[in-house]
Design an enzyme around this catalytic site. Structure first.
Site, PDB file in Angstrom:
ATOM      1  CG  LEU A 167      -1.934  -1.114   1.351  1.00  0.00           C
ATOM      2  CD1 LEU A 167      -2.613  -1.063   2.720  1.00  0.00           C
ATOM      3  CD2 LEU A 167      -2.965  -0.991   0.239  1.00  0.00           C
ATOM      4  CB  ALA A 183       7.407   1.773  -0.053  1.00  0.00           C
ATOM      5  CG  ASP A 197       6.669  12.098   9.326  1.00  0.00           C
ATOM      6  OD1 ASP A 197       7.078  12.915   8.470  1.00  0.00           O
ATOM      7  OD2 ASP A 197       6.680  10.864   9.142  1.00  0.00           O
TER       8      ASP A 197
END
Length: 208
Positions: free
Chosen positions: A58, A60, A170
């Site tokens: 899904l 990487a 993040d």
């Protein structure tokens, strides 16, 4: 004497082989019980993802790959398989995500279903988000607005309402996932940190 030494050497080799063979079933004792999180075996997740087939990837990134999976009961999941688990980076992200995500529960935050902590494997199991992430799917303006508001609510909860407060660190399109109704769900807490309490708040707590 030589017979005894030979027996000990044979036993050591046998135990080493047995460890390698059973490595997928061994779990770290320190992570056996983490609230309501399910403790998966590596074999369960291996089967669910069709042996981590490239067809099931899904997403990487630097942390590793995320795979689409289907559990034995039919539940669809997303399995994050962290890399560099022997080094400090993968282990640090694994433990950080486990700790941080257990502190924050909100409709606009991705929740953790379970984990696998075999000796050379670190995996995290999340609900499968059928609409991917913002990075892969942006539709009409109304949908974009809904996504933006949902992500903002999740971050507001982390920064202001969660106890203790957290900072995500993040936030990006790939880490804002979308459920069946395109409701934004903030995920990936591998870099999250607690927000230090102000000194004046500490002083006030001591006085009280």
């Amino acid at each position: 004497m030589l017979i005894a030494v030979g027996f000990l050497y044979w036993r050591r080799i046998k135990n080493k082989k047995q460890t390698i063979l059973d490595i997928s079933e061994v779990q770290e004792e320190g992570l056996m019980k983490l609230g309501n999180l399910r403790n998966f075996t590596f074999r369960e997740l291996q089967v669910a993802t069709d042996n981590f087939s490239s067809n099931n990837i899904l997403g990487a990134g630097g942390f590793g790959n995320v795979y689409k999976g289907k559990l034995r009961d039919g539940t669809m999941v997303a399995v994050k398989r962290l890399k560099d688990v022997i080094g400090t980076a993968g282990e640090s992200q694994f433990r950080t995500e486990l700790e941080m995500i257990s502190l924050a529960v909100h409709r606009n935050l991705l929740h953790l279903m379970g984990y696998c902590a075999a000796p050379v494997q670190r995996l995290l199991v999340y609900p499968y988000m059928s609409n991917g992430s913002v990075a892969s799917r942006l539709r009409d303006w109304n949908t974009r607005k809904k996504i933006a508001i949902g992500a903002a609510r999740g971050l507001l909860y982390l920064h202001e309402q969660c106890d203790p407060k957290l900072i995500h660190r993040d936030v990006k399109a790939a880490n804002i996932l979308l459920d069946d109704y395109c409701e934004a769900v903030v995920g990936d807490f591998g870099l999250a940190k607690l927000i230090p309490m102000p000194w004046n708040s500490l002083d006030q707590d001591r006085r009280e």
